[in-house]
Design an enzyme around this catalytic site. Structure first.
Site, PDB file in Angstrom:
ATOM      1  CG  HIS A 115      -0.304   0.042   2.532  1.00 29.26           C
ATOM      2  ND1 HIS A 115      -0.867  -0.465   3.680  1.00 29.26           N
ATOM      3  CD2 HIS A 115       0.898   0.550   2.922  1.00 29.26           C
ATOM      4  CE1 HIS A 115      -0.053  -0.269   4.693  1.00 29.26           C
ATOM      5  NE2 HIS A 115       1.026   0.345   4.261  1.00 29.26           N
ATOM      6  CG  HIS A 136       1.030   4.498   7.576  1.00 29.67           C
ATOM      7  ND1 HIS A 136      -0.109   4.062   6.930  1.00 29.67           N
ATOM      8  CD2 HIS A 136       1.991   3.597   7.259  1.00 29.67           C
ATOM      9  CE1 HIS A 136       0.161   2.956   6.255  1.00 29.67           C
ATOM     10  NE2 HIS A 136       1.416   2.650   6.440  1.00 29.67           N
ATOM     11  CG  HIS A 170       8.345  -1.354   3.369  1.00 21.65           C
ATOM     12  ND1 HIS A 170       7.475  -2.367   3.706  1.00 21.65           N
ATOM     13  CD2 HIS A 170       7.688  -0.208   3.669  1.00 21.65           C
ATOM     14  CE1 HIS A 170       6.343  -1.846   4.168  1.00 21.65           C
ATOM     15  NE2 HIS A 170       6.447  -0.526   4.168  1.00 21.65           N
ATOM     16  CD  GLU A 180       3.126  -1.304   6.435  1.00 21.78           C
ATOM     17  OE1 GLU A 180       2.973  -0.122   6.757  1.00 21.78           O
ATOM     18  OE2 GLU A 180       3.272  -1.654   5.238  1.00 21.78           O
TER      19      GLU A 180
HETATM   20  C1  DHB Z   1       6.435   3.534   1.959  1.00 17.05           C
HETATM   21  C2  DHB Z   1       5.796   2.325   2.204  1.00 17.05           C
HETATM   22  C3  DHB Z   1       4.799   2.218   3.174  1.00 17.05           C
HETATM   23  O1  DHB Z   1       4.163   1.052   3.501  1.00 17.05           O
HETATM   24  C4  DHB Z   1       4.414   3.329   3.875  1.00 17.05           C
HETATM   25  O2  DHB Z   1       3.405   3.192   4.744  1.00 17.05           O
HETATM   26  C5  DHB Z   1       5.041   4.559   3.660  1.00 17.05           C
HETATM   27  C6  DHB Z   1       6.045   4.655   2.701  1.00 17.05           C
HETATM   28  C7  DHB Z   1       7.480   3.670   0.915  1.00 17.05           C
HETATM   29  O3  DHB Z   1       7.965   2.663   0.380  1.00 17.05           O
HETATM   30  O4  DHB Z   1       7.841   4.803   0.576  1.00 17.05           O
HETATM   31 FE    FE Z   2       2.688   1.268   5.302  1.00 16.98          FE
END
Ligand code: DHB
Ligand code: FE
Length: 283
Positions: free
Chosen positions: A12, A59, A193, A240
């Site tokens: 997302h 977030h 990530h 997540e």
């Molecule tokens: C990114 C990914 C995320 O899941 C998020 O909540 C905010 C930023 C990203 O890859 O930039």
């Molecule tokens: Fe996220």
């Protein structure tokens, strides 16, 4: 009775929303991402749900560090997109389904999961980006959506096991609703990530693909993975992925789902993008 027929899983990333909103989806970098959802947009037209139960995380946009519910259910009539710093995304207001949401709240809480109830809340990219990926840019979202926020932002986060069990309680709740409704459950966030610290930019494609394999074939085993493994292998935001276990737990138990679509791509912004569509086998 209402029935969960299928589950959809997707990352997302906020930049995906911005790429769509700013008309950049044909740019080579973004086209590789959106191409992975071409099948999905056709599939959802042919398999339009009456309601989507959408598991996502806020977030720190609606909630903040002042108030952090572990599981928060959107029981309101509608949910506006949050302003995440650049104004609200130009997407439709999300319409809820207060009657089904109230029924799910009653059933799941009596089934020993303590949900926070949100009659009023805003929804951020965690919820709106998956809708955009699946439905594109319509005037109105095609069906009501019941949001379930999960805290994966501030420790302690819920375990994969608890998320998987919550999914089962959600299935029991949906199946005890009187009206005939075709319900889909979506799990969002991930894949690997990390946005901060010395390991910022971490991607672990091998671990992500094993996660996808196990989500399909061994969800109970996958639910035993500890939070520290998510963080070590998939980065601080890789946690997540526990939300995908809620959606998977809500699928028919003991049956291997039909894999309608599987997509994996690196990168979108800082994130490995994963996407699955699973259907419950038709009897
Ligand atoms: C990114 C990914 C995320 O899941 C998020 O909540 C905010 C930023 C990203 O890859 O930039
Ligand atoms: Fe996220």
């Amino acid at each position: 009775m209402a029935k969960i027929t299928a589950s959809v899983y997707t990352s997302h990333v906020p930049a995906i929303g911005a790429a769509l909103d700013l008309g950049k989806s044909e740019e080579p970098y973004w086209k590789k991402v959106f191409d992975g959802y071409e099948f999905s947009k056709k599939w959802i037209k042919e398999n339009k749900p009456d309601v989507i139960f959408l598991v996502y995380n806020d977030h720190a946009n609606n909630f903040s560090l002042e108030l952090i519910p572990t599981f928060a259910l959107g029981t309101g009539e509608s949910f506006e997109p949050s302003d995440e710093g650049w104004g609200k995304r130009p997407v439709p207001t999300v319409q809820g389904h207060p009657d089904l949401a109230a029924h799910i709240a009653h059933s799941v809480i009596q089934d020993d999961f303590d949900l926070t109830l949100c009659n009023k809340m805003e929804v951020d990219h965690g919820l709106t980006v998956p809708l955009s990926l699946m439905f594109g840019q319509p005037e109105a979202w095609p069906c009501p959506v019941i949001p379930l926020h999960v805290n994966v932002v501030q420790y302690p986060v819920p375990s994969g096991k608890r998320c998987y069990e919550l999914g089962k309680a959600i299935r029991r709740a949906v199946e005890s609703y009187g009206e005939d409704l075709n319900v889909q459950i979506w799990g969002t966030g991930g894949m690997s990530h990390q946005l901060q610290g010395p390991r910022a930019g971490l991607i672990n494609a091998e671990w992500d693909n094993k996660f996808l394999d196990r989500l399909i074939n061994d969800p109970a085993g996958l639910s035993e993975v500890s939070h520290i493994e998510y963080v070590r292998e998939a980065g601080s935001e890789g946690i997540e992925l526990v939300m995908w276990l809620i959606a998977r737990g809500a699928m028919d138990e003991g049956k291997t789902p039909d894999v309608m679509h599987r997509f994996f791509h690196v990168p979108a912004s800082n994130t490995a993008v994963g996407h699955l569509i699973l259907e419950n086998p038709k009897d």
